[in-house]
Design an enzyme around this catalytic site. Structure first.
Site, mmCIF file in Angstrom:
data_model
loop_
_atom_site.group_PDB
_atom_site.id
_atom_site.type_symbol
_atom_site.label_atom_id
_atom_site.label_comp_id
_atom_site.label_asym_id
_atom_site.label_seq_id
_atom_site.Cartn_x
_atom_site.Cartn_y
_atom_site.Cartn_z
ATOM 1 N N LYS A 5 88.243 126.826 -37.997
ATOM 2 C CA LYS A 5 86.554 127.177 -37.877
ATOM 3 C C LYS A 5 86.565 128.762 -37.953
ATOM 4 O O LYS A 5 86.051 129.436 -38.453
ATOM 5 C CB LYS A 5 85.774 126.679 -37.070
ATOM 6 C CG LYS A 5 85.392 125.274 -37.565
ATOM 7 C CD LYS A 5 84.317 124.659 -36.290
ATOM 8 C CE LYS A 5 83.965 123.344 -36.580
ATOM 9 N NZ LYS A 5 82.925 123.059 -35.873
ATOM 10 N N ASP A 42 76.570 124.335 -37.594
ATOM 11 C CA ASP A 42 76.583 123.655 -36.231
ATOM 12 C C ASP A 42 75.520 123.840 -35.258
ATOM 13 O O ASP A 42 74.839 122.963 -34.618
ATOM 14 C CB ASP A 42 78.006 123.911 -35.637
ATOM 15 C CG ASP A 42 79.251 123.340 -36.060
ATOM 16 O OD1 ASP A 42 79.078 122.145 -36.476
ATOM 17 O OD2 ASP A 42 80.129 123.747 -35.846
#
Length: 276
Positions: A66, A102
């Site tokens: 990420k 997220d």
């Protein structure tokens, strides 16, 4: 021409995303396929170059890529840039653009249990990538107080100091957080504590948790971690990580297709993959 989507990570075999997204493509009559791709750290640059070369329409990014994917992308959404992590990539006219869904996925899922954060006192446990995304998004949503605790306190301080949004916030070690736990309306558990094989692990003691608070764990497998079990025994409301997983996926799907999908359908697909 069939469109191609993927999720990259290491490991990746456990991912629920392919079942969820392929069902959504079918339900929305979109000619596309979503594939899990096992990409090791040392192969990430070559993998991104290859995905771009074959014209992938979009992909998700999971651990451990990420953060390390960022310099390999053409552009970053401002929120993803401030968070310093990407979980969704869109191919726009040959440019790979990174987003982070997220934090926004977490807050969208949270609204089913807590409609507003405006007057709430919140504690985030942990200081990893998910904690950072959630902390930034909740700060932007206007929580009254947003505190963070971690075993390594310097990591929590970095998140607080990097946050671009104004919010009242203090940083605690685990012991101090345990002592002040009764102050909070919402406690968010973002660490791996409670996941297999360490299903009995707790991130901190819940002996001071107040009845009626909302205890939220971003883990969804198992659906009820020890953290949630103990919180429930203290009279708290609980929420597992299924909503966050579903909504971050729904927001990614919307970025790829322009369609916000049926989240109830997504939830049922994941539950069926987990065996009910």
């Amino acid at each position: 021409m069939k469109k191609f989507f993927a999720v990259i990570g290491d490991p990746i075999a456990h991912s629920m995303s392919p079942a969820m997204h392929n069902d959504l493509f079918h339900a929305n009559r979109i000619d596309a396929h979503y594939q899990p791709l096992h990409v090791k750290r040392e192969d990430l640059a070559d993998a991104i170059k290859g995905l771009k070369a074959i014209g992938i329409s979009g992909f998700n990014v999971t651990v451990p890529h990420k953060e390390t994917i960022i310099p390999l992308l053409d552009e970053l959404d401002p929120l993803a840039q401030s968070i310093g992590a990407v979980n969704t990539v869109v191919n726009l006219d040959g440019k790979l653009i990174g987003f982070n869904t997220d934090g926004s996925g977490y807050v969208r899922g949270l609204h089913e249990e807590m409609s507003s954060l405006k007057d709430k006192k919140v504690l985030v446990i942990g200081a990893g990538g998910a904690a950072r995304a959630i902390y930034f998004t909740i700060a932007d949503a206007g929580a009254e107080q947003l505190d963070i605790c971690n075993r390594t306190i310097s990591k929590a301080e970095t998140i607080k100091n990097d946050c671009p949004y104004l919010v009242n916030s203090d940083v605690y070690n685990i012991k101090n957080a345990e002592e002040s736990l009764g102050l909070y309306d919402l406690i968010i558990q973002t660490t791996p504590a409670g996941m297999a094989p360490k299903v009995q692990d707790l991130p901190l003691s819940l002996h001071n948790l107040k009845a009626g608070a909302l205890a939220s764990d971003i883990i969804y497998n198992p659906l009820e971690t020890r953290f949630l079990e103990e919180a429930k025994s203290k009279g708290a409301r609980i929420q597992n990580g299924l909503n966050m997983f579903v909504y971050q996926g729904a927001l990614a799907f919307e970025k790829w297709t322009g369609i916000f999908p049926d989240t109830n359908r997504m939830r049922e697909i994941v539950l069926s993959q987990l065996g009910g």
